[in-house]
Scaffold this motif. Structure first.
Motif, PDB file in Angstrom:
ATOM      1  N   PHE A 299       0.825  -1.188   0.000  1.00 42.61           N
ATOM      2  CA  PHE A 299       0.000   0.000   0.000  1.00 42.61           C
ATOM      3  C   PHE A 299       0.869   1.251   0.000  1.00 42.61           C
ATOM      4  N   VAL A 300       0.693   2.047  -1.009  1.00 37.26           N
ATOM      5  CA  VAL A 300       1.443   3.293  -1.094  1.00 37.26           C
ATOM      6  C   VAL A 300       0.575   4.382  -0.469  1.00 37.26           C
ATOM      7  N   PRO A 301       1.145   5.122   0.485  1.00 34.71           N
ATOM      8  CA  PRO A 301       0.323   6.154   1.134  1.00 34.71           C
ATOM      9  C   PRO A 301      -0.210   7.143   0.099  1.00 34.71           C
ATOM     10  N   SER A 302      -1.478   7.463   0.189  1.00 36.77           N
ATOM     11  CA  SER A 302      -2.061   8.348  -0.814  1.00 36.77           C
ATOM     12  C   SER A 302      -2.065   9.790  -0.322  1.00 36.77           C
ATOM     13  N   ILE A 303      -1.898  10.704  -1.229  1.00 38.30           N
ATOM     14  CA  ILE A 303      -1.978  12.120  -0.883  1.00 38.30           C
ATOM     15  C   ILE A 303      -3.411  12.555  -1.148  1.00 38.30           C
TER      16      ILE A 303
ATOM     17  N   VAL B 231     -15.181  12.364   0.708  1.00 37.82           N
ATOM     18  CA  VAL B 231     -15.879  13.102   1.765  1.00 37.82           C
ATOM     19  C   VAL B 231     -15.902  12.272   3.060  1.00 37.82           C
ATOM     20  N   TYR B 232     -16.148  10.960   2.921  1.00 40.41           N
ATOM     21  CA  TYR B 232     -16.123  10.117   4.128  1.00 40.41           C
ATOM     22  C   TYR B 232     -14.767  10.242   4.824  1.00 40.41           C
ATOM     23  N   MET B 233     -13.706  10.206   4.014  1.00 39.71           N
ATOM     24  CA  MET B 233     -12.378  10.202   4.614  1.00 39.71           C
ATOM     25  C   MET B 233     -12.072  11.530   5.313  1.00 39.71           C
TER      26      MET B 233
ATOM     27  N   MET C  72     -10.776  -1.520   0.203  1.00 46.97           N
ATOM     28  CA  MET C  72      -9.903  -1.642   1.363  1.00 46.97           C
ATOM     29  C   MET C  72      -8.648  -0.814   1.171  1.00 46.97           C
ATOM     30  N   GLU C  73      -8.108  -0.898  -0.043  1.00 43.32           N
ATOM     31  CA  GLU C  73      -6.862  -0.203  -0.339  1.00 43.32           C
ATOM     32  C   GLU C  73      -7.000   1.300  -0.141  1.00 43.32           C
ATOM     33  N   ARG C  74      -8.147   1.830  -0.525  1.00 43.51           N
ATOM     34  CA  ARG C  74      -8.334   3.278  -0.396  1.00 43.51           C
ATOM     35  C   ARG C  74      -8.247   3.726   1.054  1.00 43.51           C
ATOM     36  N   PHE C  75      -8.835   2.950   1.943  1.00 44.02           N
ATOM     37  CA  PHE C  75      -8.804   3.348   3.353  1.00 44.02           C
ATOM     38  C   PHE C  75      -7.444   3.077   3.981  1.00 44.02           C
ATOM     39  N   ILE C  76      -6.859   1.938   3.606  1.00 43.18           N
ATOM     40  CA  ILE C  76      -5.577   1.603   4.199  1.00 43.18           C
ATOM     41  C   ILE C  76      -4.505   2.586   3.727  1.00 43.18           C
ATOM     42  N   SER C  77      -4.562   2.957   2.460  1.00 44.58           N
ATOM     43  CA  SER C  77      -3.500   3.830   1.983  1.00 44.58           C
ATOM     44  C   SER C  77      -3.640   5.232   2.557  1.00 44.58           C
ATOM     45  N   ARG C  78      -4.829   5.591   3.002  1.00 41.98           N
ATOM     46  CA  ARG C  78      -4.966   6.904   3.640  1.00 41.98           C
ATOM     47  C   ARG C  78      -4.638   6.829   5.124  1.00 41.98           C
ATOM     48  N   PHE C  79      -5.103   5.744   5.777  1.00 40.72           N
ATOM     49  CA  PHE C  79      -5.012   5.725   7.236  1.00 40.72           C
ATOM     50  C   PHE C  79      -4.082   4.652   7.803  1.00 40.72           C
ATOM     51  N   GLY C  80      -3.517   3.824   6.926  1.00 45.32           N
ATOM     52  CA  GLY C  80      -2.521   2.841   7.353  1.00 45.32           C
ATOM     53  C   GLY C  80      -2.985   1.936   8.465  1.00 45.32           C
ATOM     54  N   LYS C  81      -2.154   1.804   9.470  1.00 41.40           N
ATOM     55  CA  LYS C  81      -2.399   0.824  10.529  1.00 41.40           C
ATOM     56  C   LYS C  81      -3.524   1.200  11.490  1.00 41.40           C
ATOM     57  N   MET C  82      -4.077   2.392  11.293  1.00 40.59           N
ATOM     58  CA  MET C  82      -5.201   2.762  12.161  1.00 40.59           C
ATOM     59  C   MET C  82      -6.471   2.031  11.763  1.00 40.59           C
ATOM     60  N   VAL C  83      -6.432   1.352  10.598  1.00 44.22           N
ATOM     61  CA  VAL C  83      -7.637   0.724  10.071  1.00 44.22           C
ATOM     62  C   VAL C  83      -7.701  -0.757  10.398  1.00 44.22           C
ATOM     63  N   SER C  84      -8.872  -1.188  10.797  1.00 47.85           N
ATOM     64  CA  SER C  84      -9.131  -2.614  10.913  1.00 47.85           C
ATOM     65  C   SER C  84     -10.184  -2.951   9.874  1.00 47.85           C
TER      66      SER C  84
END
Ligand code: ADP
Ligand code: ZN
Length: 743
Positions: free
Chosen positions: A196-200, A242-244, A271-283
Motif C-alpha cells: 500500500f502506497v500512502p495516498s496524498i 468526503v467520508y475520509m 480496502m486499499e483506499r482506506f488503508i493507503s490513507r489511514f494505514g495501521k489505524m484501520v481494521s
C-alpha cells in the motif's frame, strides 16, 4: 447488590437471578460473561444487570460459579444498543446479544495466539558470557548476540536467524541470562503480497467542500439535535473522499469511526483506499477472515489499537468506546438487512447507535432509499448533495433498447443481445476499452422443460423450478441448494425434446464468447467465485490491468467498482427486477440501473450504457434513463402514501412455516386473533396468505403483513406474542420488522 440478572443461550428472553459470591463481587458487572449452574449442568451466560432483591427467596437462588475473565465483556454502550434491538425488532435479548459479538469472540473457543519474546536480563552478564564461554557454547552465544541487537525478538525470529533450537533458548532462560515474555501476536488480515502506497489527499472540489460544511455543522450540532446526514451524490462524485475527510474531523476530536459498506462492495479496491490513507489505524472486517483473524481484529478495536473499522453489516458493533462517526456507504442496499434473527437493518441501527453515543452518522448513496430521502426532506437528517462527477466527468449516456422491436427484426435472429449492443462491444474491443455485461441471474437457464409432455424440472422441496448449470451438467435449486444431474431425456415421458427457458450469466458468457471468440471474457458471479476470495481478487486485478475485455456478471459487478477503462455497460434484461411481487420493485429497478450504469465512464473517456428492456415505457426505466431521481421519488411516494407502504407507514411481516400446510395456516389464524386487541383502525392487515415462495426446504410458508401506524404498544404486544405463545413443535415463526424481502 448481591444478585445478578443473567441470560443464557435459548433462555427465550427470560433472565435468571443468581447470587454473587463474596469473592466475585468486584468482578461482576453488566456485560461480563459468567459460568453458572443451570439445571444439572453448567452454562455460559451474560450478566444483564445487578440488583438488590429477587422475587425468589435467597435460599432458592444458586450462585455464579466463576467469571470468564479471558473472554471480553460486552461494553455498556453495546449492551444498551442490544436492548433497543431486542425491543424494536421484537426478538429476545439473548438473540440481540448474539448480533453484538462475533461468534469467534462469544464462543470463547478462540483465544490469542501467544508468542514468546526474549530480552537479555543484563547486558553485562550477556556480554561476559559471550566473551568467556563463546567458544565452547557457540550457539548460545549466537542467540545472545542476536538478542542484544534485536531486543524483544520473537522466538520465531531467533530460531530462524540463529538456527538455535527451542531447548537452547530455554536453557538460557534457566541460566538467568534471558527473560521470557508472552505477547499477543495479531494475525494480520491483510495479505502479505499487497503493498500500500500512502495516498496524498486530493484537493476537494467546491461541491465536496460544501458537503463538508454540512457535515461539520452536524458535528457541531449547529441545527439542534440533527445528528445524521444524507450524502446524496451521483456515482463517481467523490463520496468516499468526503467520508475520509469526515473521519479526519472525528480524529481531530479524538474520536473513532466505523465505515459500513455492503459485503459485495468490500473489494480489495475499497480496502486499499482506506488503508493507503489511514494505514495501521484501520481494521478491516470482511467475510474472508478466519475466526482467529476476526477475533484478533475485534480485540484490536476493543483495546483501542485501531481507530477506524471498515466492514460489512456486523462491523456496526465494533466495540469502540469513543465513537465519533458512522458512515453507511450505499445506504439503500438491502444487504444491510440481516435475514436471520435478529433481523436488524444496519443502516437504521447505525442511526440509533449514533444517537445513543452522540456520534455523527453519514448515509451515502447515489440512489437514496426512500426512507432516508424522506427523512432528509422533512429535516430529520441534514442533506448534502454532490450533483456532478469529479473533474466534471460526464455521466454515461443511457440508451434504452426496446427488445420487443428488436425481436421482430429478422437480422437479430432472436439473439439476447441487440444489434446495437453487439456493435458497441465490437467498437470497444477494437479500441482496447472495456465492457461490463450485467444480468442479475446466475446459471445457464432458469427453467428446463419437456416440449413433448410439458414436464418442468422443479425442486422437490421448494416451489421453484431448477436452474440449469451447463458446465457442471446439473440442475440446482437456488432456494435450498439441492443439486441433481441434468436430464437429457424427460424423466416423465422419455422424450429427448428438452427445452431451456430464461437466461442466466453462464449463457450470456457462452453467447458473447461465440460472437467474439478473440476477446478475453470472464464471468463473475457466485458460481465462478464460490468461496475463494483470492480468485475474486485475481479477476479484479486482471480486469484493472486490461487483461480482460469483457466482464460478465451479476450484482457482484454492480457495486463500488471503479475502473477507468470501462466505457460500456450492457444490461441484458432490465425488467427482471420489475417482476418481483414487492412494492419496492420499481425502486429497486431504478437503483440497480443507476448503480450498474455508474460503473461506466469513470475515466477520461465518457461511458455509454445499453439498457435492454421489453417495457421501455415503465416509469422506473424512464426516470433512470434521465437520472431523474427526484421526479421518480415524487411519483412513487404518492403511491406509497395512498397504500400506507414504507416510508409512509411502517411494515412488519410475520412469517410462519411448517411441514403441514393446513396446520401452519391454522396457527397463523390463531396468531392474528391474539393480535386483535392491539389492532387499531390505522393498522392495515393482509393475510394470513401463502407467501410468494410457497414452499421452501419442505416447509409451507404463510405470511401476515401489518402496516400503517405501528405504535410502541403494538410492537410490545407483538413482541410478547412472539416470545410467549406456545407453538406446536413443528411450526416456526418470526417477525420481520421493516422487512425488505417479502418473498
Ligand atoms: P463515489 O464514491 O461517489 O462513487 P469516488 O469517491 O469513488 O466516488 O470518487 C471517484 C474518483 O474520483 C476516485 O478515483 C477518487 O479518488 C477521485 N476523487 C474524489 N475526489 C476527488 C477530488 N477532489 N479531486 C480529484 N479526484 C477525486
Ligand atoms: Zn429447493
Amino acid at each position: 447488590m448481591r444478585i445478578a440478572k443473567v441470560i443464557v443461550n435459548l433462555s427465550l428472553d427470560r433472565h435468571f437471578d443468581y447470587l454473587i459470591p463474596e469473592d466475585l463481587v468486584d468482578k461482576i458487572r453488566t456485560g461480563v460473561q459468567v459460568n453458572i449452574p443451570f439445571g444439572k449442568s453448567a452454562r455460559l451466560g451474560y450478566v444483564l444487570g445487578l440488583k438488590d432483591h429477587s422475587d425468589f427467596s435467597p435460599e432458592k437462588l444458586k450462585s455464579i460459579i466463576s467469571v470468564c475473565e479471558a473472554h471480553p465483556e460486552i461494553p455498556d454502550n453495546l449492551m444498551r444498543l442490544g436492548k433497543w434491538i431486542s425491543e424494536y425488532y421484537c426478538c429476545s435479548q439473548e438473540q440481540a446479544v448474539k448480533a453484538l459479538l462475533p461468534l469467534a469472540v462469544r464462543s470463547g473457543k478462540i483465544t490469542h495466539k501467544h508468542e514468546k519474546h526474549y530480552t537479555v536480563k543484563s547486558v553485562e552478564k550477556a556480554q561476559e558470557f559471550i566473551f568467556e564461554k563463546g567458544n565452547r557454547s557457540k550457539s548460545k552465544a549466537e542467540v545472545l548476540k542476536y538478542i542484544l541487537q534485536h531486543p524483544a525478538a520473537s522466538l520465531e525470529s531467533i530460531t530462524l536467524e540463529t538456527g538455535a533450537t527451542n531447548a537452547i533458548i530455554n536453557q538460557l532462560v534457566k541460566n538467568d541470562l534471558l527473560e521470557e515474555e508472552k505477547r499477543t501476536k495479531f494475525r494480520s488480515a491483510f495479505s502479505d503480497e499487497a503493498e500500500f502506497v500512502p495516498s496524498i489527499p486530493p484537493q476537494l472540489n467546491e461541491e465536496q467542500i460544501n458537503a463538508m460544511k454540512v457535515i461539520d455543522d452536524v458535528f457541531d450540532r449547529k441545527h439542534g439535535k440533527q445528528h445524521a446526514v444524507l450524502l446524496y451524490g451521483v456515482t463517481g462524485s467523490g463520496k468516499t473522499e468526503v467520508y475520509m475527510r469526515a473521519i479526519e474531523t472525528a480524529f481531530k476530536k479524538d474520536l473513532t469511526a466505523i465505515v459500513l459498506v455492503p459485503e459485495i462492495a468490500l473489494t480489495p479496491q475499497t480496502m486499499e483506499r482506506f488503508i493507503s490513507r489511514f494505514g495501521k489505524m484501520v481494521s478491516i472486517l470482511h467475510s474472508g477472515l478466519t475466526d482467529g483473524e476476526r477475533y484478533d481484529e475485534w480485540m484490536k478495536i476493543y483495546r483501542g489499537l485501531v481507530k477506524i473499522v471498515v466492514g460489512a453489516r456486523s462491523a456496526l458493533f465494533a466495540p469502540f468506546k469513543n465513537l465519533g462517526l458512522i458512515v453507511v456507504d450505499e445506504e439503500h442496499e438491502h444487504s444491510y438487512k440481516q435475514e436471520e434473527t435478529p433481523r436488524y437493518n444496519a443502516r437504521d441501527v447505525a442511526v440509533m447507535r449514533g444517537y445513543m453515543e452522540n456520534a455523527v452518522v453519514i448515509l451515502g448513496s447515489a440512489t437514496p432509499s426512500f426512507e432516508s430521502y424522506r427523512n432528509a426532506l422533512n429535516g430529520k437528517y441534514a442533506l448534502a448533495r454532490l450533483e456532478k462527477r469529479v473533474d466534471d466527468r460526464l455521466m454515461p449516456v443511457m440508451r434504452a433498447v426496446d427488445m420487443k422491436v428488436e425481436m421482430l427484426s429478422s437480422a437479430s435472429k432472436g439473439s439476447i443481445f441487440s444489434r446495437e449492443l453487439v456493435e458497441a462491444v465490437k467498437f470497444r474491443i477494437e479500441r482496447a476499452e472495456q465492457t461490463m455485461i450485467f444480468l442479475n441471474r446466475r446459471g445457464f437457464a432458469t427453467q428446463m422443460s419437456c416440449v413433448h409432455c410439458g414436464f418442468v424440472a422443479e425442486c422437490s422441496q421448494c416451489s421453484v423450478s431448477y436452474t440449469y448449470h451447463k458446465k457442471r451438467e446439473c440442475l440446482s435449486c437456488h432456494i435450498c441448494g439441492s443439486i441433481i444431474k441434468a436430464y437429457y431425456k424427460c424423466p416423465d415421458c422419455g422424450a429427448d425434446d428438452i427445452r431451456y427457458k430464461g437466461i442466466g450469466t453462464e449463457k450470456v458468457e457462452n453467447l458473447i464468447t461465440a460472437i467474439f471468440p478473440y476477446a478475453k471474457i470472464r464471468r463473475m458471479d457466485s458460481d465462478t467465485m464460490a468461496g475463494k476470495r483470492k480468485r475474486y481478487e485475481d479477476v479484479l486485478r486482471d480486469f484493472k490491468s486490461g487483461k480482460i475485455d469483457i466482464l460478465v456478471g451479476t450484482q457482484m459487478i454492480a457495486k463500488g467498482l471503479d475502473f477507468p477503462k470501462v466505457t460500456l455497460i450492457g444490461i441484458v434484461n432490465a425488467d427482471l427486477s420489475l417482476h418481483i411481487p414487492d412494492f419496492r420493485a420499481s425502486e429497486r429497478t431504478f437503483q440497480l440501473l443507476t448503480q450498474v450504469a455508474g460503473r461506466a465512464g469513470r475515466g477520461d473517456i465518457p461511458g455509454e450504457v445499453f439498457v435492454q428492456t421489453y417495457t421501455p415505457q415503465n416509469p422506473a426505466i424512464q426516470y433512470a434513463m434521465k437520472y431523474d431521481y427526484e421526479n421518480f421519488y415524487q411519483e412513487e411516494i404518492d403511491l406509497r402514501e395512498k397504500f400506507s407502504y414504507p416510508p409512509c407507514g411502517h411494515l412488519i411481516a410475520v412469517h410462519f412455516k411448517g411441514a403441514d400446510s393446513a396446520k401452519v395456516a391454522n396457527f397463523a389464524d390463531e396468531f392474528l386473533e391474539r393480535m386483535r386487541p392491539s389492532l387499531s383502525a390505522d393498522i392495515l392487515v393482509s393475510g394470513p396468505v401463502p407467501a410468494p415462495l410457497e414452499k421452501a426446504k419442505n416447509k409451507y410458508r404463510f405470511l401476515i403483513i401489518f402496516r400503517g401506524v405501528l405504535s410502541k404498544n403494538f410492537r410490545t404486544h407483538l413482541r410478547e406474542n412472539m416470545l410467549k405463545i406456545k407453538k406446536p413443535n413443528d411450526i416456526d415463526y418470526y417477525a420481520d420488522v421493516d422487512a425488505v424481502n417479502l418473498s
